[in-house]
Design a protein around this motif. Sequence first.
Motif, mmCIF file in Angstrom:
data_model
loop_
_atom_site.group_PDB
_atom_site.id
_atom_site.type_symbol
_atom_site.label_atom_id
_atom_site.label_comp_id
_atom_site.label_asym_id
_atom_site.label_seq_id
_atom_site.Cartn_x
_atom_site.Cartn_y
_atom_site.Cartn_z
ATOM 1 N N SER A 17 4.380 53.603 45.531
ATOM 2 C CA SER A 17 5.010 53.004 44.349
ATOM 3 C C SER A 17 6.247 53.806 43.975
ATOM 4 C CB SER A 17 4.031 52.973 43.173
ATOM 5 O OG SER A 17 3.519 54.277 42.903
ATOM 6 N N VAL A 18 7.139 53.153 43.216
ATOM 7 C CA VAL A 18 8.355 53.787 42.698
ATOM 8 C C VAL A 18 8.314 53.673 41.171
ATOM 9 C CG1 VAL A 18 10.876 53.842 42.716
ATOM 10 C CG2 VAL A 18 9.636 53.122 44.768
ATOM 11 N N ILE B 107 3.158 62.751 44.550
ATOM 12 C CA ILE B 107 4.599 62.560 44.440
ATOM 13 C C ILE B 107 5.269 63.012 45.732
ATOM 14 C CG2 ILE B 107 6.680 63.243 43.188
ATOM 15 C CD1 ILE B 107 4.980 63.472 40.685
ATOM 16 N N LEU B 108 5.905 62.066 46.412
ATOM 17 C CA LEU B 108 6.561 62.351 47.686
ATOM 18 C C LEU B 108 8.014 62.768 47.497
ATOM 19 C CD1 LEU B 108 5.214 59.276 49.705
ATOM 20 C CD2 LEU B 108 4.262 61.591 49.628
ATOM 21 N N ALA B 109 8.684 62.218 46.490
ATOM 22 C CA ALA B 109 10.098 62.534 46.248
ATOM 23 C C ALA B 109 10.414 62.209 44.789
ATOM 24 C CB ALA B 109 11.006 61.733 47.181
ATOM 25 N N TYR B 110 11.439 62.873 44.266
ATOM 26 C CA TYR B 110 11.863 62.629 42.878
ATOM 27 C C TYR B 110 13.363 62.848 42.777
ATOM 28 C CZ TYR B 110 11.171 67.694 43.009
ATOM 29 O OH TYR B 110 11.199 69.023 43.379
ATOM 30 N N SER B 111 13.955 62.198 41.785
ATOM 31 C CA SER B 111 15.416 62.278 41.625
ATOM 32 C C SER B 111 15.812 63.580 40.941
ATOM 33 C CB SER B 111 15.905 61.088 40.803
ATOM 34 O OG SER B 111 15.338 61.128 39.494
ATOM 35 N N ASP C 298 17.329 59.497 44.216
ATOM 36 C CA ASP C 298 18.585 59.763 43.502
ATOM 37 C C ASP C 298 19.405 58.486 43.350
ATOM 38 O OD1 ASP C 298 18.272 62.435 42.906
ATOM 39 O OD2 ASP C 298 19.234 63.138 44.755
ATOM 40 N N ALA C 299 19.435 57.660 44.403
ATOM 41 C CA ALA C 299 20.219 56.424 44.354
ATOM 42 C C ALA C 299 19.638 55.453 43.315
ATOM 43 C CB ALA C 299 20.250 55.768 45.731
ATOM 44 N N ILE C 300 18.311 55.333 43.291
ATOM 45 C CA ILE C 300 17.686 54.447 42.308
ATOM 46 C C ILE C 300 17.920 54.967 40.896
ATOM 47 C CG2 ILE C 300 15.476 53.535 41.481
ATOM 48 C CD1 ILE C 300 14.499 53.560 44.375
ATOM 49 N N ALA C 301 17.798 56.282 40.729
ATOM 50 C CA ALA C 301 18.005 56.869 39.398
ATOM 51 C C ALA C 301 19.433 56.635 38.910
ATOM 52 C CB ALA C 301 17.694 58.363 39.449
ATOM 53 N N ALA C 302 20.394 56.785 39.804
ATOM 54 C CA ALA C 302 21.795 56.581 39.409
ATOM 55 C C ALA C 302 22.070 55.123 39.065
ATOM 56 C CB ALA C 302 22.716 57.049 40.532
ATOM 57 N N ALA C 303 21.454 54.204 39.811
ATOM 58 C CA ALA C 303 21.712 52.774 39.592
ATOM 59 C C ALA C 303 20.977 52.227 38.372
ATOM 60 C CB ALA C 303 21.322 51.984 40.833
ATOM 61 N N THR C 304 19.780 52.731 38.108
ATOM 62 C CA THR C 304 18.996 52.205 36.983
ATOM 63 C C THR C 304 19.243 52.961 35.690
ATOM 64 O OG1 THR C 304 17.114 53.645 37.506
ATOM 65 C CG2 THR C 304 17.148 51.432 38.524
ATOM 66 N N GLY C 305 19.637 54.231 35.826
ATOM 67 C CA GLY C 305 19.830 55.053 34.632
ATOM 68 C C GLY C 305 18.581 55.779 34.182
ATOM 69 N N ALA D 224 11.589 64.270 68.223
ATOM 70 C CA ALA D 224 12.236 65.487 67.745
ATOM 71 C C ALA D 224 12.047 65.670 66.263
ATOM 72 C CB ALA D 224 13.733 65.448 68.068
ATOM 73 N N ALA D 225 11.691 64.591 65.570
ATOM 74 C CA ALA D 225 11.510 64.675 64.130
ATOM 75 C C ALA D 225 10.043 64.853 63.770
ATOM 76 C CB ALA D 225 12.053 63.418 63.466
ATOM 77 N N ALA D 226 9.268 65.437 64.697
ATOM 78 C CA ALA D 226 7.836 65.554 64.470
ATOM 79 C C ALA D 226 7.519 66.326 63.215
ATOM 80 C CB ALA D 226 7.181 66.227 65.682
ATOM 81 N N SER D 227 8.300 67.368 62.889
ATOM 82 C CA SER D 227 8.023 68.155 61.708
ATOM 83 C C SER D 227 8.701 67.602 60.476
ATOM 84 C CB SER D 227 8.480 69.610 61.939
ATOM 85 O OG SER D 227 9.876 69.642 62.183
ATOM 86 N N ASP D 228 9.493 66.551 60.638
ATOM 87 C CA ASP D 228 10.200 65.948 59.520
ATOM 88 C C ASP D 228 9.354 64.836 58.941
ATOM 89 O OD1 ASP D 228 11.954 64.955 57.698
ATOM 90 O OD2 ASP D 228 13.298 64.006 59.164
ATOM 91 N N THR D 229 9.024 64.910 57.653
ATOM 92 C CA THR D 229 8.177 63.906 57.022
ATOM 93 C C THR D 229 8.970 62.742 56.492
ATOM 94 O OG1 THR D 229 8.352 65.023 54.893
ATOM 95 C CG2 THR D 229 6.544 65.692 56.342
ATOM 96 N N GLY D 230 10.283 62.751 56.605
ATOM 97 C CA GLY D 230 11.091 61.685 56.044
ATOM 98 C C GLY D 230 11.373 61.874 54.570
ATOM 99 N N LEU D 231 10.987 63.033 53.994
ATOM 100 C CA LEU D 231 11.151 63.245 52.557
ATOM 101 C C LEU D 231 12.617 63.378 52.177
ATOM 102 C CD1 LEU D 231 8.197 65.641 51.698
ATOM 103 C CD2 LEU D 231 8.320 63.164 51.587
ATOM 104 N N GLY D 232 13.448 63.846 53.101
ATOM 105 C CA GLY D 232 14.871 63.956 52.774
ATOM 106 C C GLY D 232 15.459 62.607 52.429
ATOM 107 N N ASP D 233 15.140 61.584 53.233
ATOM 108 C CA ASP D 233 15.630 60.239 52.955
ATOM 109 C C ASP D 233 15.031 59.696 51.667
ATOM 110 O OD1 ASP D 233 17.165 60.248 55.217
ATOM 111 O OD2 ASP D 233 15.655 59.274 56.464
ATOM 112 N N LEU D 234 13.767 60.005 51.403
ATOM 113 C CA LEU D 234 13.132 59.526 50.180
ATOM 114 C C LEU D 234 13.757 60.168 48.939
ATOM 115 C CD1 LEU D 234 9.322 59.309 51.033
ATOM 116 C CD2 LEU D 234 10.878 57.421 50.551
ATOM 117 N N PHE D 235 14.102 61.445 49.032
ATOM 118 C CA PHE D 235 14.769 62.108 47.912
ATOM 119 C C PHE D 235 16.138 61.473 47.659
ATOM 120 C CE2 PHE D 235 11.584 65.421 48.254
ATOM 121 C CZ PHE D 235 11.505 65.919 46.966
ATOM 122 N N ALA D 236 16.859 61.174 48.738
ATOM 123 C CA ALA D 236 18.160 60.511 48.579
ATOM 124 C C ALA D 236 17.983 59.132 47.953
ATOM 125 C CB ALA D 236 18.855 60.397 49.939
ATOM 126 N N LEU D 237 16.938 58.407 48.351
ATOM 127 C CA LEU D 237 16.667 57.099 47.766
ATOM 128 C C LEU D 237 16.339 57.232 46.283
ATOM 129 C CD1 LEU D 237 16.143 54.044 47.990
ATOM 130 C CD2 LEU D 237 13.777 54.603 48.654
#
Length: 515
Positions: free
Chosen positions: A224-225, A154-158, A135-142, A120-133
């Motif tokens: 890479s991140v 670039i697949l995702a950014y904070s 944001d989480a890394i940006a908040a934790a690292t500063g 059912a997630a055939a059209s979903d690339t998983g980018l939503g989870d990557l964007f959330a990740l």
Amino acid sequence: MDTCTLGDLLDVVGGPALRLHTAPAGRAVPVTEAVLHDGHAPLPRLPGALLLAVGVRAAEAGPLVRAAAEAELAGVVVRGADGPVEEARAHGIALLSVAEDAAWHQVHLLLASAIGARPAAASDTGLGDLFALADAIAAATGGATAVEDPRQRILAYSTVSGQPVDEDRRQGILGLQVPASAENTEQYRRLFAADRPVRLPALSGSGLPRLAMPVRAGGETLGSVWVVDAGSLAPDAEDTLVQGASTAALLLLRARAARELARHRNSDLLRRLLDGTADAPTAAERLGVAGPARVAAFVLDSAASVPDAERTALRLLDVVRLQCEARYGRHACVLLDGVVYAVLPGSGERHRKLAEDIVARAGQALRVPVRAALGEVAPGAAGLADSRADADLVLRLLDAELPVAAVDEVRARVTLLRLAEVMAERRELSAGAWQRVLAYDAGHGTEYARTLVCWFDAGCDMAGAARLLAVHPNTCRYRLRQLQQHAGVDLDDPDERLVLWLQLRTLAGITAATP
């Protein structure tokens, strides 16, 4: 959301990575998760789980298989090929294996990713989870964070507000591609050679340094991140980045597994649509086929020497899919019996140009000539099976002089080809005087059959036939009189003339150009 089945799992990670030994309950058994076995603890009741037999020799896994069946697990994965197959069959539980040298944590990561994928997630690339990740890394690292693939896309950014950024980040996000430069190339070389976070200097006077970490799984580099370092990163930023890269690997594997699973299911659906066994409206909705469309068929030149034809055909599939997706977005392609079929939407104005481009690109990339045939444009998905049949017939007419053709361009030749097939299948259509003509030629070294065809092609004009044969008209007259006498052919009957011409052209393959 559909549940992952054992068959889905094998479609995604089967083959050398995961081998099925027995599945008494079938491949449609739901698989809910992959769990690591602790030999010192009792098995939990986890219906549908797949148990990884860590610390248990394959040949000694019989008791574990029985316990797994009692706990209603879906199956057991052992390391090595000598597992307890008979015990698994007796207890109705699936038994699978991985290679002897496989690392259990990598196996667990791979299976968890594949099980997490859903059709059912055939059209979903998983980018939503990557964007959330991100944001989480940006908040934790500063520091502002970006996740990239190995090609520096670039697949995702904070989007955490207030964090400093530089022009390199702005340009990268704007084009979703890291700007190319010699300095960048050197930084990526350093990054992908490391197994820990790397601190990298600014690329320009106005830029900012970076803290970066490669993303890997099972030795494969997935991306890479990157974290912008404005001088105020958290003290544990490196540890945070290590954990973030591990999570990114899981998300990227899961997204890839979802894409592969969706692609496999769509390929099977397209195959059934093209052979006429699928429900056309349902298939059209799932494949995204709406309105008029036609089938294009691509094949490697049969006259060319191809050392590994199967692998080259798969590469051809990749080229066709890439070119079609670049023009149409989500696209339906499938490889069947060495032929790559693609559904081209629209009324067909640009289809031939696309086919020519693919043939040129594929020929250069594969170093093998490629042929392309276009079937009739169908008003909807229900007509694609007929369009595929058209394309298959056109493929049989292609050669080096005609590498690409649409069915309308070769309609007469396609019609004769189809007539030849029909006539050859029916005794009453294949019998007649044409066989006597061929037999007489074979026994006496004459050219009466070709003389007949040239006469027919010239509209039964003796002078025209003589020009085609490069002989004197009297020679033609003599041959035709002899033909009627020795082969019992009635050339005064217009119906017999028509049938003779069709049979000699289609069944015997004789043309005026025959040497």
